[in-house]
Design a protein around this motif. Structure first.
Motif, PDB file in Angstrom:
ATOM      1  N   HIS A  25       0.851  -1.187   0.000  1.00  0.00           N
ATOM      2  CA  HIS A  25       0.000   0.000   0.000  1.00  0.00           C
ATOM      3  C   HIS A  25       0.892   1.245   0.000  1.00  0.00           C
ATOM      4  O   HIS A  25       2.056   1.186   0.411  1.00  0.00           O
ATOM      5  N   TYR A  27       0.893   3.657   1.943  1.00  0.00           N
ATOM      6  CA  TYR A  27       1.233   4.152   3.275  1.00  0.00           C
ATOM      7  C   TYR A  27       2.424   3.418   3.884  1.00  0.00           C
ATOM      8  O   TYR A  27       2.821   3.705   5.008  1.00  0.00           O
ATOM      9  N   ASP A  41      -3.704   1.599  -4.420  1.00  0.00           N
ATOM     10  CA  ASP A  41      -4.711   1.907  -3.405  1.00  0.00           C
ATOM     11  C   ASP A  41      -5.452   0.610  -3.078  1.00  0.00           C
ATOM     12  O   ASP A  41      -5.173  -0.446  -3.671  1.00  0.00           O
ATOM     13  N   SER A  42      -6.387   0.675  -2.158  1.00  0.00           N
ATOM     14  CA  SER A  42      -7.035  -0.558  -1.695  1.00  0.00           C
ATOM     15  C   SER A  42      -7.754  -1.293  -2.829  1.00  0.00           C
ATOM     16  O   SER A  42      -7.744  -2.525  -2.879  1.00  0.00           O
ATOM     17  N   PHE A  64      -6.595  -6.247   7.263  1.00  0.00           N
ATOM     18  CA  PHE A  64      -7.780  -6.456   6.415  1.00  0.00           C
ATOM     19  C   PHE A  64      -7.404  -6.554   4.937  1.00  0.00           C
ATOM     20  O   PHE A  64      -8.105  -7.194   4.151  1.00  0.00           O
ATOM     21  N   MET A  65      -6.311  -5.919   4.540  1.00  0.00           N
ATOM     22  CA  MET A  65      -5.892  -5.958   3.137  1.00  0.00           C
ATOM     23  C   MET A  65      -5.413  -7.362   2.770  1.00  0.00           C
ATOM     24  O   MET A  65      -5.761  -7.893   1.713  1.00  0.00           O
ATOM     25  N   TYR A 113     -17.182  -0.796   3.890  1.00  0.00           N
ATOM     26  CA  TYR A 113     -15.875  -0.289   3.455  1.00  0.00           C
ATOM     27  C   TYR A 113     -14.907  -1.467   3.506  1.00  0.00           C
ATOM     28  O   TYR A 113     -15.009  -2.331   4.388  1.00  0.00           O
ATOM     29  N   SER A 130     -12.361   3.625  -0.945  1.00  0.00           N
ATOM     30  CA  SER A 130     -12.472   5.079  -1.014  1.00  0.00           C
ATOM     31  C   SER A 130     -12.523   5.545  -2.470  1.00  0.00           C
ATOM     32  O   SER A 130     -12.950   6.656  -2.741  1.00  0.00           O
ATOM     33  N   GLU A 202     -11.604   9.831   4.123  1.00  0.00           N
ATOM     34  CA  GLU A 202     -11.744   9.447   5.531  1.00  0.00           C
ATOM     35  C   GLU A 202     -11.634  10.669   6.448  1.00  0.00           C
ATOM     36  O   GLU A 202     -11.788  10.546   7.665  1.00  0.00           O
ATOM     37  N   SER A 216      -9.036   8.843  -3.405  1.00  0.00           N
ATOM     38  CA  SER A 216      -8.260   7.749  -2.811  1.00  0.00           C
ATOM     39  C   SER A 216      -6.776   8.068  -3.005  1.00  0.00           C
ATOM     40  O   SER A 216      -6.420   9.031  -3.698  1.00  0.00           O
ATOM     41  N   THR A 217      -5.914   7.244  -2.425  1.00  0.00           N
ATOM     42  CA  THR A 217      -4.474   7.499  -2.569  1.00  0.00           C
ATOM     43  C   THR A 217      -4.070   7.527  -4.050  1.00  0.00           C
ATOM     44  O   THR A 217      -3.383   8.462  -4.484  1.00  0.00           O
ATOM     45  N   MET A 265       0.713   0.888   9.762  1.00  0.00           N
ATOM     46  CA  MET A 265       1.291   0.774   8.421  1.00  0.00           C
ATOM     47  C   MET A 265       2.817   0.707   8.488  1.00  0.00           C
ATOM     48  O   MET A 265       3.457   0.110   7.628  1.00  0.00           O
TER      49      MET A 265
HETATM   50  P1  13P Z   1      -7.013   3.943  -0.325  1.00  0.00           P
HETATM   51  O1  13P Z   1      -5.612   3.538  -0.625  1.00  0.00           O
HETATM   52  O2  13P Z   1      -7.984   3.037  -0.996  1.00  0.00           O
HETATM   53  O3  13P Z   1      -7.251   5.390  -0.617  1.00  0.00           O
HETATM   54  O4  13P Z   1      -7.337   3.736   1.211  1.00  0.00           O
HETATM   55  C1  13P Z   1      -6.586   4.222   2.206  1.00  0.00           C
HETATM   56  C2  13P Z   1      -6.835   3.423   3.442  1.00  0.00           C
HETATM   57  O5  13P Z   1      -7.741   3.627   4.157  1.00  0.00           O
HETATM   58  C3  13P Z   1      -5.946   2.344   3.764  1.00  0.00           C
HETATM   59  O6  13P Z   1      -6.259   1.898   5.020  1.00  0.00           O
END
Ligand code: 13P
Length: 305
Positions: A25, A27, A41-42, A64-65, A113, A130, A202, A216-217, A265
């Motif tokens: 991810h 992050y 992104d997710s 969760f991912m 979500y 997101s 968020e 989203s990211t 993260m």
């Molecule tokens: P996205 O990468 O989908 O924007 O989500 C961020 C997030 O909440 C990861 O926990």
């Protein structure tokens, strides 16, 4: 001890031997993003987990991912370098509490979500991320009440784009994004008056109201690349700065607040990735009865394209 470069080289060798794919991810720490085969992104990460041929997935993200990858690919070995990398937002709802609320509301359509456990997804009708929350809401039958769980801020954002829908919210939030206030953004704008504000959904509505772009990211990355602006105030977890700066070396990125750091993260380190590949552990699995129900909600989202 080994240097980062030595560890990265050892990880690359072991990855080939294991027929493994490393997913990260945005992050994650920079050095983790740099050894990943795929960063996303997710939504993109779950799509990639669903379609890759690799036998082993090393999921550098939060629990969760990895679980979503295990839901979509039960035949694969899904590894999480640190199983304590949880998501406080995902812990704000349990399958029992969700079942009780569904009964109270007499059978709403449940949008979950992706930041939820497999057991909560199993109690839901459709998953969203997101990147597609508003579109997922729009895809549902207009006459049905919608229960959106667990992120209230994302739910409010999706609701604002679907004013004709009746949406009931849950009281969950991401502790990192939710702590931002309008004054944090106003202060950053004062310091960087020429900057555009890019924010994650968020965040609270008062913060999103001050943003030039909510995404989203991956959506923020696309926006920064396309925008004519030279400077940006970034209202999401600081890990995203690594790719923003790499993709836009001539542009400037300012984190809206030094508090935008997700400790979960950051639990993933090169050393833990190496050990996960070496030991093929820790693994993330989902009980088959839960998986069978959860996968329907995830696939319904993926089918929207
Ligand atoms: P996205 O990468 O989908 O924007 O989500 C961020 C997030 O909440 C990861 O926990």
């Amino acid at each position: 001890g080994e240097t980062g470069a030595e560890l990265s080289a050892a990880i690359r060798r072991l990855k080939e031997e294991r027929d493994a794919l490393i997913l990260s991810h945005y992050y994650q720490r920079p050095e983790i993003q740099d050894i990943a085969d795929f960063i996303g992104d997710s939504l993109e990460l779950s799509r990639r987990a669903a379609t890759t041929a690799a036998k082993v997935l090393v999921f550098c993200g939060v629990h969760f991912m990895a679980e979503t990858a295990a839901i979509l690919s039960p035949e694969k070995v899904v590894l999480i370098p640190d199983p304590r990398a949880g998501c406080p937002l995902a812990e704000m709802i349990t399958p029992e509490a969700l079942r009780a609320r569904k009964a109270e509301l007499r059978g709403p359509v449940v949008v979950a979500y992706v930041n939820t456990t497999a057991a909560v997804k199993a109690e839901s009708d459709i998953v969203c991320t997101s990147a597609n929350a508003a579109r997922v809401v729009r895809s549902l039958p207009p006459e049905k009440d919608i229960l959106f769980v667990p992120d209230r801020n994302l739910g409010l954002y999706a609701a604002a784009q679907n004013p004709d829908r009746k949406i009931i919210f849950w009281d969950g939030y991401c502790p990192i994004h939710d702590q931002m206030r309008a004054e944090d953004i106003l202060r950053a704008k004062q310091e960087h008056p020429a900057a555009e504000v890019i924010a994650h959904p968020e965040c609270r509505p008062e913060v999103l109201a001050l943003a030039d772009k909510v995404a989203s990211t991956s959506g923020m990355l696309r926006y920064a690349l396309d925008s004519a602006a030279r400077e940006f105030i970034v209202v999401t977890e600081e890990g995203l700065l690594h790719q923003l700066r790499r993709q836009n070396p001539e542009k400037k990125f300012h984190l809206a607040s030094p508090r935008l750091v997700c400790p979960n993260m950051k639990r993933t380190t090169l050393d833990k990735v190496y050990r996960a590949l070496r030991d093929l552990a820790p693994r993330v699995t989902v009980p088959e009865d839960v998986r069978e129900r959860a996968v329907q909600a995830v696939e319904r989202m993926l089918a929207l394209g």
